[in-house]
Design a protein around this motif. Structure first.
Motif, mmCIF file in Angstrom:
data_model
loop_
_atom_site.group_PDB
_atom_site.id
_atom_site.type_symbol
_atom_site.label_atom_id
_atom_site.label_comp_id
_atom_site.label_asym_id
_atom_site.label_seq_id
_atom_site.Cartn_x
_atom_site.Cartn_y
_atom_site.Cartn_z
ATOM 1 N N ALA B 159 0.835 -1.211 0.000
ATOM 2 C CA ALA B 159 0.000 0.000 0.000
ATOM 3 C C ALA B 159 0.864 1.254 0.000
ATOM 4 O O ALA B 159 0.467 2.287 -0.542
ATOM 5 N N GLY B 160 2.072 1.142 0.585
ATOM 6 C CA GLY B 160 2.979 2.283 0.615
ATOM 7 C C GLY B 160 3.427 2.745 -0.747
ATOM 8 O O GLY B 160 3.921 3.863 -0.902
ATOM 9 N N LYS B 161 3.267 1.885 -1.756
ATOM 10 C CA LYS B 161 3.661 2.261 -3.106
ATOM 11 C C LYS B 161 2.548 2.975 -3.856
ATOM 12 O O LYS B 161 2.763 3.490 -4.954
ATOM 13 N N LEU B 162 1.372 2.964 -3.277
ATOM 14 C CA LEU B 162 0.196 3.527 -3.944
ATOM 15 C C LEU B 162 -0.188 4.860 -3.306
ATOM 16 O O LEU B 162 -0.654 5.772 -3.981
ATOM 17 N N LEU B 163 0.014 4.955 -1.999
ATOM 18 C CA LEU B 163 -0.397 6.142 -1.263
ATOM 19 C C LEU B 163 0.706 7.199 -1.296
ATOM 20 O O LEU B 163 1.873 6.876 -1.525
ATOM 21 N N PRO B 164 0.348 8.453 -1.064
ATOM 22 C CA PRO B 164 1.376 9.507 -1.007
ATOM 23 C C PRO B 164 2.259 9.347 0.224
ATOM 24 O O PRO B 164 2.012 8.489 1.066
ATOM 25 N N ASN B 165 3.272 10.197 0.329
ATOM 26 C CA ASN B 165 4.233 10.105 1.432
ATOM 27 C C ASN B 165 3.571 10.220 2.797
ATOM 28 O O ASN B 165 4.044 9.641 3.763
ATOM 29 N N ALA B 166 2.521 10.991 2.864
ATOM 30 C CA ALA B 166 1.800 11.156 4.126
ATOM 31 C C ALA B 166 0.338 10.850 3.872
ATOM 32 O O ALA B 166 -0.240 11.333 2.895
ATOM 33 N N PHE B 167 -0.223 10.026 4.715
ATOM 34 C CA PHE B 167 -1.628 9.638 4.517
ATOM 35 C C PHE B 167 -2.251 9.400 5.885
ATOM 36 O O PHE B 167 -1.553 9.198 6.884
ATOM 37 N N THR B 168 -3.551 9.417 5.918
ATOM 38 C CA THR B 168 -4.260 9.148 7.171
ATOM 39 C C THR B 168 -4.634 7.663 7.225
ATOM 40 O O THR B 168 -4.668 6.975 6.200
ATOM 41 N N LEU B 169 -4.916 7.206 8.411
ATOM 42 C CA LEU B 169 -5.359 5.818 8.553
ATOM 43 C C LEU B 169 -6.696 5.621 7.837
ATOM 44 O O LEU B 169 -7.004 4.523 7.390
ATOM 45 N N PHE B 170 -7.454 6.695 7.713
ATOM 46 C CA PHE B 170 -8.700 6.605 6.969
ATOM 47 C C PHE B 170 -8.415 6.311 5.494
ATOM 48 O O PHE B 170 -9.063 5.451 4.877
ATOM 49 N N ASP B 171 -7.436 7.020 4.927
ATOM 50 C CA ASP B 171 -7.053 6.786 3.527
ATOM 51 C C ASP B 171 -6.649 5.331 3.318
ATOM 52 O O ASP B 171 -7.075 4.670 2.370
ATOM 53 N N LEU B 172 -5.811 4.853 4.223
ATOM 54 C CA LEU B 172 -5.294 3.493 4.102
ATOM 55 C C LEU B 172 -6.440 2.482 4.156
ATOM 56 O O LEU B 172 -6.521 1.557 3.352
ATOM 57 N N ASP B 185 -13.735 -2.918 9.717
ATOM 58 C CA ASP B 185 -14.006 -2.209 10.968
ATOM 59 C C ASP B 185 -12.865 -1.255 11.291
ATOM 60 O O ASP B 185 -11.701 -1.643 11.361
ATOM 61 N N LYS B 186 -13.242 0.001 11.528
ATOM 62 C CA LYS B 186 -12.251 1.046 11.762
ATOM 63 C C LYS B 186 -11.330 0.753 12.941
ATOM 64 O O LYS B 186 -10.098 0.813 12.821
ATOM 65 N N ARG B 187 -11.905 0.396 14.085
ATOM 66 C CA ARG B 187 -11.078 0.191 15.278
ATOM 67 C C ARG B 187 -10.157 -1.017 15.138
ATOM 68 O O ARG B 187 -8.979 -0.980 15.479
ATOM 69 N N ASN B 188 -10.707 -2.100 14.631
ATOM 70 C CA ASN B 188 -9.885 -3.297 14.477
ATOM 71 C C ASN B 188 -8.750 -3.077 13.484
ATOM 72 O O ASN B 188 -7.636 -3.540 13.689
ATOM 73 N N PHE B 189 -9.061 -2.335 12.427
ATOM 74 C CA PHE B 189 -8.042 -2.071 11.403
ATOM 75 C C PHE B 189 -6.893 -1.263 11.993
ATOM 76 O O PHE B 189 -5.716 -1.626 11.856
ATOM 77 N N ILE B 190 -7.221 -0.210 12.681
ATOM 78 C CA ILE B 190 -6.182 0.651 13.253
ATOM 79 C C ILE B 190 -5.343 -0.126 14.264
ATOM 80 O O ILE B 190 -4.111 -0.066 14.269
#
Lengths: 230, 230
Positions: B159-172, B185-190
């Motif tokens: 995923a680091g190759k697709l997202l910009p240098n800085a991203f939020t956990l929501f983006d991920l 699920d948001k909490r489990n994912f984080i």
DNA sequence: CCAAAAGTGTTCAGTTTACACCCATGA
DNA sequence: TCATGGGTGTAAACTGAACACTTTTGG
């Protein structure tokens, strides 16, 4: 751009297929080797079965042909999967040959005339093969094929393509231990595998043993299916 | 057998490489499309970037070239993986062309002049692309590429190759939801992702939001590593 | 009766899933 | 002050790993 692309100057590539054919014999993972004799670069060197892709043939078809012609295997017995394409410019010293590599699995005996170890170049245990220098980049291909086999064993029911029609849970576990190169607990393995309902007991026992005979099993489905095996 | 294999009559195959280049833009997985214009079979049809493998070039090198020339992407920004080789005899109506397909990932913006959606053929959201008929067997290639991307997201830090240098956990998380096509699920994912210690908080917050700003993260390592992400 | 290998269960730890409220910010 | 979306914890279910003795058979 020419009307027919094969008329153009870009017609340079020779396309080949190489196949790592595995089987399971006497508690060993064995690989089909051929003698490669292409002087001056390779004289009597072991290598994987390979051949050129013909103009009217897909690479998959080439491999099915190779498996029969060079492996002595009945096509319908043999499971074939594409692995990866190797296109290093100098991988064949005679010229530019790009190779599509395959993994193939067949239960033993693959043909009645196949003998081990009378003709040691034909089928060899995987550990011995890795100690030899194979033709072309076949050491690399074989290493990748074995890694892929491990992955596929882990996540699919592909073991059914390597083992005979009837096998014991001991055979199955030994296969996993040999390919994954780690010990697997007997009780946990049996519990896990049986819980997946992918095996059926045949109600027959292994014969000719010096101790308690083991139950024989077969895979419920002939198809390779996804399953978390370990 | 001729001394140099490329002198032989077997020199029939044209070898090409096709690449499914993905990026992440505005909460969508986008794919790079080119206009294919090869009459009489394909006139102004969308297709994946592709090109012939040159005589002194590996297929990997071809793809790195294609990504720059046809994708407008800086090579060092772009992650490339081989997928599979497509060798159906009739996959190119002009002649025998065997194609090695690749998956490529690049963070957005891939080039300052790339615009979406002003030139809709250049980058398109994946869902829209699947509704179109692409040139050659590119629908098949793209479907396989997307499946592979899902697998790789599941088991690696790609995923680091697709997202910009800085991203939020929501983006991920949104990326995972879109590619895997299921809610997470948001909490489990984080909890899971942070427990892997593959992300570092940047100590900065997202700006220009209409609500509470989110912490920005980056991957600790630039390398793609194995990790059970979900 | 002895040697060899088959078959069988439980406990513990770690991981995954389900689920709801308060907080920081901009408008 | 309100609307928006960020951030946080706990309990239950499930999964994976560790571990040893009894049974069946052939010699």
């Amino acid at each position: 751009m020419p009307k027919n692309i094969s008329d153009s100057h870009l017609k340079f590539a020779v396309l080949a297929a190489d196949v790592a054919i595995f089987s399971w014999y006497d508690g060993e993972l064995v690989v089909r080797l051929m003698e490669v004799d292409r002087p001056p670069h390779f004289t009597h060197v072991p290598g994987l079965p390979g051949g050129l892709v013909r103009p009217k043939e897909t690479a998959d078809e080439t491999v099915r042909r190779l498996v029969v012609e060079k492996g002595g295997i009945e096509a319908r017995e043999c499971h074939v999967e594409q692995l990866k394409t190797y296109s290093a410019v100098d991988r064949d010293p005679r010229g530019r040959v790009v190779s599509v590599a395959y993994l193939a699995l067949a239960p033993w005996p693959v043909a009645p005339f196949d003998k081990l170890p009378e003709n040691p170049v034909e089928w060899q245990p995987i550990e011995k093969v890795f100690k030899q220098k194979l033709a072309y980049d076949h050491n690399t291909i074989l290493r990748d094929a074995l890694a892929s086999l491990g992955e596929r064993l882990r996540y699919t029911t592909i073991a059914g393509k390597l083992l005979p029609n009837a096998f014991t849970l001991f055979d199955l576990r030994l296969l996993y231990e040999k390919v994954l190169k780690r010990p697997i607990d007997k009780r946990n393995f049996i519990k896990k595998i049986l819980s997946l309902n992918i095996l059926k007991p045949l109600g027959r026992k292994e014969t000719g043993r010096k101790a308690r005979p083991a139950e024989l099993y077969a895979f419920v489905s002939k198809k390779v299916e996804l399953a978390s095996m370990l």
